[in-house]
Design an enzyme around this catalytic site. Structure first.
Site, mmCIF file in Angstrom:
data_model
loop_
_atom_site.group_PDB
_atom_site.id
_atom_site.type_symbol
_atom_site.label_atom_id
_atom_site.label_comp_id
_atom_site.label_asym_id
_atom_site.label_seq_id
_atom_site.Cartn_x
_atom_site.Cartn_y
_atom_site.Cartn_z
ATOM 1 N N ALA A 1 43.368 28.665 45.369
ATOM 2 C CA ALA A 1 44.347 27.753 44.772
ATOM 3 C C ALA A 1 43.860 26.332 44.541
ATOM 4 O O ALA A 1 44.321 25.666 43.608
ATOM 5 C CB ALA A 1 45.586 27.703 45.663
ATOM 6 N N ALA A 2 42.976 25.828 45.391
ATOM 7 C CA ALA A 2 42.585 24.415 45.303
ATOM 8 C C ALA A 2 41.841 24.146 43.996
ATOM 9 O O ALA A 2 41.154 25.028 43.486
ATOM 10 C CB ALA A 2 41.720 24.053 46.512
ATOM 11 N N GLY B 1 46.315 22.323 40.888
ATOM 12 C CA GLY B 1 47.050 22.072 39.650
ATOM 13 C C GLY B 1 48.017 23.188 39.312
ATOM 14 O O GLY B 1 49.177 22.949 38.969
ATOM 15 N N LYS B 2 47.553 24.424 39.445
ATOM 16 C CA LYS B 2 48.409 25.575 39.129
ATOM 17 C C LYS B 2 49.464 25.776 40.210
ATOM 18 O O LYS B 2 50.597 26.177 39.919
ATOM 19 C CB LYS B 2 47.551 26.827 38.938
ATOM 20 C CG LYS B 2 46.565 26.720 37.765
ATOM 21 C CD LYS B 2 45.737 27.977 37.626
ATOM 22 C CE LYS B 2 44.735 27.869 36.492
ATOM 23 N NZ LYS B 2 43.658 26.901 36.766
ATOM 24 N N ASP C 1 42.808 29.068 50.075
ATOM 25 C CA ASP C 1 41.472 28.637 49.672
ATOM 26 C C ASP C 1 40.578 28.664 50.907
ATOM 27 O O ASP C 1 41.077 28.597 52.035
ATOM 28 C CB ASP C 1 41.484 27.237 49.052
ATOM 29 C CG ASP C 1 40.321 27.016 48.092
ATOM 30 O OD1 ASP C 1 40.481 27.293 46.896
ATOM 31 O OD2 ASP C 1 39.238 26.593 48.555
ATOM 32 N N ASP D 1 39.255 33.452 53.794
ATOM 33 C CA ASP D 1 38.438 34.143 52.806
ATOM 34 C C ASP D 1 39.314 35.129 52.036
ATOM 35 O O ASP D 1 39.938 36.015 52.627
ATOM 36 C CB ASP D 1 37.307 34.883 53.531
ATOM 37 C CG ASP D 1 36.317 35.550 52.590
ATOM 38 O OD1 ASP D 1 36.651 35.762 51.403
ATOM 39 O OD2 ASP D 1 35.209 35.877 53.050
ATOM 40 N N ASP E 1 43.225 32.754 40.520
ATOM 41 C CA ASP E 1 42.329 31.895 39.741
ATOM 42 C C ASP E 1 40.933 32.152 40.304
ATOM 43 O O ASP E 1 40.438 31.427 41.150
ATOM 44 C CB ASP E 1 42.753 30.439 39.915
ATOM 45 C CG ASP E 1 42.103 29.519 38.890
ATOM 46 O OD1 ASP E 1 41.263 30.008 38.105
ATOM 47 O OD2 ASP E 1 42.432 28.321 38.875
ATOM 48 N N CYS F 1 37.807 30.474 34.361
ATOM 49 C CA CYS F 1 37.382 29.479 33.365
ATOM 50 C C CYS F 1 35.956 29.815 32.937
ATOM 51 O O CYS F 1 35.102 28.950 32.809
ATOM 52 C CB CYS F 1 37.497 28.060 33.896
ATOM 53 S SG CYS F 1 36.580 27.727 35.410
#
Length: 455
Positions: free
Chosen positions: A266-267, A270-271, A294, A324, A339, A392
């Protein structure tokens, strides 16, 4: 004060400081870990030049490297000498720095870094380019500025878009804002920016009627109206799709008690923050509990800082967990946002050091890690629940091929269709690949939405 800060503080010339940072990146340090110290030690009058010199040189690094290779009479192994050559060439070919300053000041900067023995070698290459600058400027801009392995992979994955990608990835990325709709709306915040004479435009995200704001003017983010009050966040156009896409899923059968959501990897948050914002304004997306996972404590601290700035009314539903993602187990979730770790090749415009740091072996290792995380967290998705997979990356092995392989081994997963409508958002075999081809558009992201089939 860290050794890195002390070293930079003892370098009075901004070119020397940039050379030092570039040398560190060549040895594996990330740009984001180095820039805070760099810009803290550079005076205000030199900050803009140093920023352009550092980021611009990185964006054109591999194109400049090919010029150096064609002119060098011997191999160069000293990272500081390599960096000096690159910043010298960048000034000659891309900036309006006077030639004598580009050459002489670069040589003087190298001397302050104990590189005096190499100044003759560096001077010879820079002078050759100086004498035929137009020829070399044309040559350096011809194709791409990517490492050969990555260029080859992009050509294989995206033959039709390869040339355009090669040029697009060497350009700077635009800055987008996500408006916190529990504070204001896009129209009102746009009016506020206009009142402050901050040039911007409202732009579609590509999913339904969602929009974002693109900044046209360069401005310190902290100087944006009500930034400290949590009215807006900086988030790439294509990154904003995640929250809206997950919130649009059909949770009608799960809404009675609110949703239990996992934001894996998550870190910096933003999401995560976007999901909490949407929960506050969308009755069909009521979050009862959100676990932000995270494996790095420092990154989780950034997440908590970002969420705190936004002063979210439902912050008490958020739990941060440092663990983990390949082994994490904590109950069942109605929705999971993954993500996923990736090579980040889609954000090279924004983080140009990626083109130096990534190696071919990283792809293989990353694909294996993604598969392990997917397998683990899928077991924690409740029947009829949704998993949104995001990267990304531009590489198909991390994206549609990864999800294609997952579907072959998990017959309780079905693909949920959705539509992205912008020209560079391409429907692929599974999901959508967003390409960073528009200079005013979003970065390279991949999205796939899956639902677990109930027994």
């Amino acid at each position: 004060m860290s050794d890195h800060v002390l070293q930079l503080a003892h370098l009075p010339d901004p070119r020397a400081q940039v050379i030092h940072v570039l040398a560190q990146i060549q040895q594996g340090a990330s740009l984001s870990s180095l820039t805070p110290a760099l810009f803290a030690t550079i005076d205000e009058s030199n900050r803009a030049f140093s920023h352009e010199l550092l980021y611009g040189t990185l964006r054109q690094w591999w194109a400049l490297s090919r010029i150096i290779e064609s002119l060098a009479t011997r191999s160069v192994e000293d990272p500081q000498v390599i960096a000096a050559l690159h910043i010298g060439l960048y000034q000659l070919l891309y900036l309006d720095t006077p030639d004598y300053a580009a050459v002489n000041s670069t040589l003087e900067a190298l001397k302050t870094l104990d590189g005096a023995r190499a100044t003759g070698f560096v001077n010879a290459i820079l002078r050759k380019v100086q004498k035929s600058a137009a020829k070399y400027a044309k040559k350096v801009n011809q194709h791409h500025s990517l490492p050969n392995w990555l260029a080859k992979q992009l050509k294989q994955d995206w033959a039709e878009y390869y040339n355009a990608l090669g040029q697009a990835l060497r350009q700077p990325a635009p800055i987008f804002l996500r408006v916190n709709h529990q504070r204001t709306d896009i129209a009102n915040y746009s009016a506020l920016l206009t009142k402050r004479n901050i040039a911007h435009e409202i732009t579609p995200i590509g999913l339904a009627d969602t929009q974002a704001i693109r900044l046209v003017d360069k401005i310190k983010i902290q100087d944006l109206p009500h930034f400290a009050d949590g009215w807006v966040s900086v988030q790439d156009l294509h990154a904003q799709i995640a929250g809206y896409l997950l919130a649009a899923c059909d949770f009608s059968h799960k809404q009675a008690n609110g949703l239990n959501i996992l934001d894996a990897c998550a870190a910096p948050g933003g999401k995560t923050a976007h999901l909490l914002e949407l929960s506050n304004i969308n009755k069909k997306f009521h979050v009862k509990h959100l676990t932000a996972l995270d494996n790095e404590p420092s990154r989780l601290q950034r997440l908590q800082n970002n969420v705190a700035r936004l002063d979210l009314a439902n912050i008490d539903v958020l739990q941060t967990v440092c663990a983990d993602a390949t082994t994490f187990r904590q109950g069942q979730y109605d929705a999971i946002l993954l993500d996923a770790p990736c090579t980040a090749t889609g954000v090279i415009r924004r983080h140009p050091d990626i083109a130096l740091l990534r190696q071919p072996d990283d792809v293989t290792q990353t694909v294996a890690l993604q598969a392990a995380i997917l397998h683990n967290i899928w077991q924690q998705l409740s029947p009829d629940g949704y998993l949104l997979y995001v990267t990304c990356s531009l590489l198909q092995a991390e994206n549609e091929q990864q999800i294609g392989g997952f579907l072959q081994h998990h017959h309780d997963a079905r693909v949920v269709p959705f539509d992205l409508k912008l020209p560079n958002q391409l429907a692929v075999s599974v999901g959508y690949q967003c390409l960073p081809l528009d200079p005013n558009g979003g970065d390279g992201f991949y999205y796939a939405l899956l639902q677990k089939i109930a027994p």
